[in-house]
Design an enzyme around this catalytic site. Structure first.
Site, PDB file in Angstrom:
ATOM      1  N   ASP A  62       0.837  -1.204   0.000  1.00  0.00           N
ATOM      2  CA  ASP A  62       0.000   0.000   0.000  1.00  0.00           C
ATOM      3  C   ASP A  62       0.874   1.256   0.000  1.00  0.00           C
ATOM      4  OD1 ASP A  62      -2.498  -1.215  -0.062  1.00  0.00           O
ATOM      5  OD2 ASP A  62      -2.507  -1.502   2.113  1.00  0.00           O
ATOM      6  N   ARG A 110      -7.246  18.387  23.860  1.00  0.00           N
ATOM      7  CA  ARG A 110      -5.935  18.178  24.486  1.00  0.00           C
ATOM      8  C   ARG A 110      -5.659  16.689  24.461  1.00  0.00           C
ATOM      9  NH1 ARG A 110      -7.982  22.261  27.149  1.00  0.00           N
ATOM     10  NH2 ARG A 110      -6.682  24.020  27.731  1.00  0.00           N
TER      11      ARG A 110
HETATM   12  P1  NAD Z   1       3.863   1.170   6.949  1.00  0.00           P
HETATM   13  O1  NAD Z   1       4.877   0.439   6.174  1.00  0.00           O
HETATM   14  O2  NAD Z   1       4.071   1.420   8.417  1.00  0.00           O
HETATM   15  O3  NAD Z   1       2.460   0.416   6.700  1.00  0.00           O
HETATM   16  C1  NAD Z   1       1.406   0.546   7.484  1.00  0.00           C
HETATM   17  C2  NAD Z   1       0.369  -0.545   7.192  1.00  0.00           C
HETATM   18  O4  NAD Z   1      -0.813   0.145   6.820  1.00  0.00           O
HETATM   19  C3  NAD Z   1       0.662  -1.544   6.077  1.00  0.00           C
HETATM   20  O5  NAD Z   1       0.318  -2.833   6.538  1.00  0.00           O
HETATM   21  C4  NAD Z   1      -0.280  -1.133   4.948  1.00  0.00           C
HETATM   22  O6  NAD Z   1      -0.714  -2.228   4.158  1.00  0.00           O
HETATM   23  C5  NAD Z   1      -1.425  -0.586   5.761  1.00  0.00           C
HETATM   24  N1  NAD Z   1      -2.265   0.349   5.018  1.00  0.00           N
HETATM   25  C6  NAD Z   1      -1.898   1.446   4.303  1.00  0.00           C
HETATM   26  N2  NAD Z   1      -2.993   2.013   3.778  1.00  0.00           N
HETATM   27  C7  NAD Z   1      -4.050   1.270   4.180  1.00  0.00           C
HETATM   28  C8  NAD Z   1      -5.434   1.370   3.980  1.00  0.00           C
HETATM   29  N3  NAD Z   1      -5.952   2.364   3.282  1.00  0.00           N
HETATM   30  N4  NAD Z   1      -6.236   0.440   4.554  1.00  0.00           N
HETATM   31  C9  NAD Z   1      -5.732  -0.571   5.284  1.00  0.00           C
HETATM   32  N5  NAD Z   1      -4.428  -0.721   5.527  1.00  0.00           N
HETATM   33  C10 NAD Z   1      -3.602   0.197   4.972  1.00  0.00           C
HETATM   34  O7  NAD Z   1       3.616   2.588   6.294  1.00  0.00           O
HETATM   35  P2  NAD Z   1       3.345   2.954   4.798  1.00  0.00           P
HETATM   36  O8  NAD Z   1       3.338   1.736   3.949  1.00  0.00           O
HETATM   37  O9  NAD Z   1       4.232   4.088   4.452  1.00  0.00           O
HETATM   38  O10 NAD Z   1       1.850   3.497   4.920  1.00  0.00           O
HETATM   39  C11 NAD Z   1       1.566   4.699   5.549  1.00  0.00           C
HETATM   40  C12 NAD Z   1       0.273   4.467   6.263  1.00  0.00           C
HETATM   41  O11 NAD Z   1       0.527   3.754   7.453  1.00  0.00           O
HETATM   42  C13 NAD Z   1      -0.378   5.725   6.740  1.00  0.00           C
HETATM   43  O12 NAD Z   1      -1.153   6.323   5.738  1.00  0.00           O
HETATM   44  C14 NAD Z   1      -1.199   5.235   7.914  1.00  0.00           C
HETATM   45  O13 NAD Z   1      -2.531   4.966   7.557  1.00  0.00           O
HETATM   46  C15 NAD Z   1      -0.560   3.940   8.300  1.00  0.00           C
HETATM   47  N6  NAD Z   1      -0.158   4.027   9.711  1.00  0.00           N
HETATM   48  C16 NAD Z   1      -0.895   3.332  10.600  1.00  0.00           C
HETATM   49  C17 NAD Z   1      -0.620   3.425  11.946  1.00  0.00           C
HETATM   50  C18 NAD Z   1      -1.463   2.650  12.904  1.00  0.00           C
HETATM   51  O14 NAD Z   1      -2.366   1.929  12.456  1.00  0.00           O
HETATM   52  N7  NAD Z   1      -1.230   2.778  14.211  1.00  0.00           N
HETATM   53  C19 NAD Z   1       0.422   4.230  12.405  1.00  0.00           C
HETATM   54  C20 NAD Z   1       1.160   4.947  11.462  1.00  0.00           C
HETATM   55  C21 NAD Z   1       0.843   4.836  10.096  1.00  0.00           C
END
Ligand code: NAD
Length: 263
Positions: free
Chosen positions: A45, A147
């Site tokens: 993704d 906050r």
């Molecule tokens: P990453 O490699 O940390 O991947 C994060 C995970 O999010 C991967 O498993 C990816 O398949 C999944 N993902 C991304 N978009 C998705 C969607 N629309 N629906 C379901 N799963 C999805 O980071 P990356 O690949 O650079 O992706 C960045 C994304 O990571 C950000 O847009 C954010 O949504 C996600 N993220 C999630 C968390 C969390 O869930 N706590 C924290 C930070 C970032």
């Protein structure tokens, strides 16, 4: 037709990139990085998010399709063993697309600097020091003072990403809406927030206004920015949409089930 393939850069993804490239070249397609009609992302993704940001200036002329080389992705939903099927579909069938809504983020600074971003998944706002303290306005009216650790504003297709981890609802991408979720809000006799995720329809606007003069860590999908001197952050459904090429039916709820429940 002009196409471009973005690989995550690992060996498996690069190999698949090369195979797609030679198959599509055999079908008479032209590799073109400048103005492709279709962009194929190979990886996860994150690779598709990168492809989206690379071509966000020509969303009305570019369709995206994602092939995953790890686990099933939300955007990267073609499997490596479907590679030939995907290439034949691209070559033999007219592009049929499905549109998903996007989030527009406007950042106004005290020194008149203005920035605009588009997010496919979400925007998050945190500070680099201490708790995030911000007034939240909805349609120019004060709603609450937040906050806590931070705020996340997501698109419907991003609702299954960070938003889901924060307890937000999963929204079908046919709904033009954005969702605001809290990250660990402080709630006691002094400080109070709504506590529930809020879903805004198109034409509604959510504005975040800093109270303290601190630096903000703002993410837009996979990108992280450090923003100083922020006056306000305005969020709403963007007028642009992202177009995904659909060569076979894979309904959104099936993707949700296959990703989170198992099939
Ligand atoms: P990453 O490699 O940390 O991947 C994060 C995970 O999010 C991967 O498993 C990816 O398949 C999944 N993902 C991304 N978009 C998705 C969607 N629309 N629906 C379901 N799963 C999805 O980071 P990356 O690949 O650079 O992706 C960045 C994304 O990571 C950000 O847009 C954010 O949504 C996600 N993220 C999630 C968390 C969390 O869930 N706590 C924290 C930070 C970032």
């Amino acid at each position: 037709m002009k196409f471009f393939i973005l690989s995550r850069g690992d060996d498996t993804s690069n190999l698949i990139q090369q195979k797609i490239l030679s198959y599509l070249a055999d079908f008479g397609f032209t590799l073109n990085q400048e103005d492709p009609a279709i962009v194929i992302s190979v990886g996860g993704d994150g690779t598709l998010l990168e492809a989206f940001h690379r071509y966000q200036h020509r969303l009305d002329q570019t369709a995206f399709v994602g092939l995953h080389t790890g686990h099933l992705g939300f955007y990267a939903d073609w499997r490596p063993d479907e590679l030939e099927k995907l290439v034949i579909s691209i070559a033999k069938t007219p592009i049929e697309t499905v549109d998903y809504p996007l989030l527009e983020i406007l950042i106004d600074h005290h020194d008149q600097k203005k920035e605009r971003f588009l997010a496919l998944n979400e925007c998050t706002v945190k500070t680099t020091e201490g708790s995030l303290v911000m007034n939240i306005e909805i349609n120019q009216e004060h709603f609450e003072t937040f906050r806590g650790d931070g705020l996340c504003i997501s698109t419907p297709s991003g609702s299954t990403a960070y938003n889901k981890s924060l307890g937000g609802a999963i929204i079908h991408p046919s709904l033009a809406a954005i969702q605001l979720t809290e990250m660990a809000s402080i709630n006691n006799r002094v400080f109070r927030t709504i506590g529930s995720p809020l879903i805004f329809p198109q034409h509604h606007q959510c504005m975040l206004k800093p109270i303290n003069d601190v630096d903000y860590q703002i993410t837009v999908d996979h990108l992280t920015l450090i923003e100083k001197n922020v006056e306000k952050i305005t969020l709403h459904v963007a007028k642009e949409k992202v177009r995904f090429a659909r060569y076979r039916a894979f309904p959104f709820w099936n993707r949700v089930r296959d990703s989170f429940i198992g099939n």
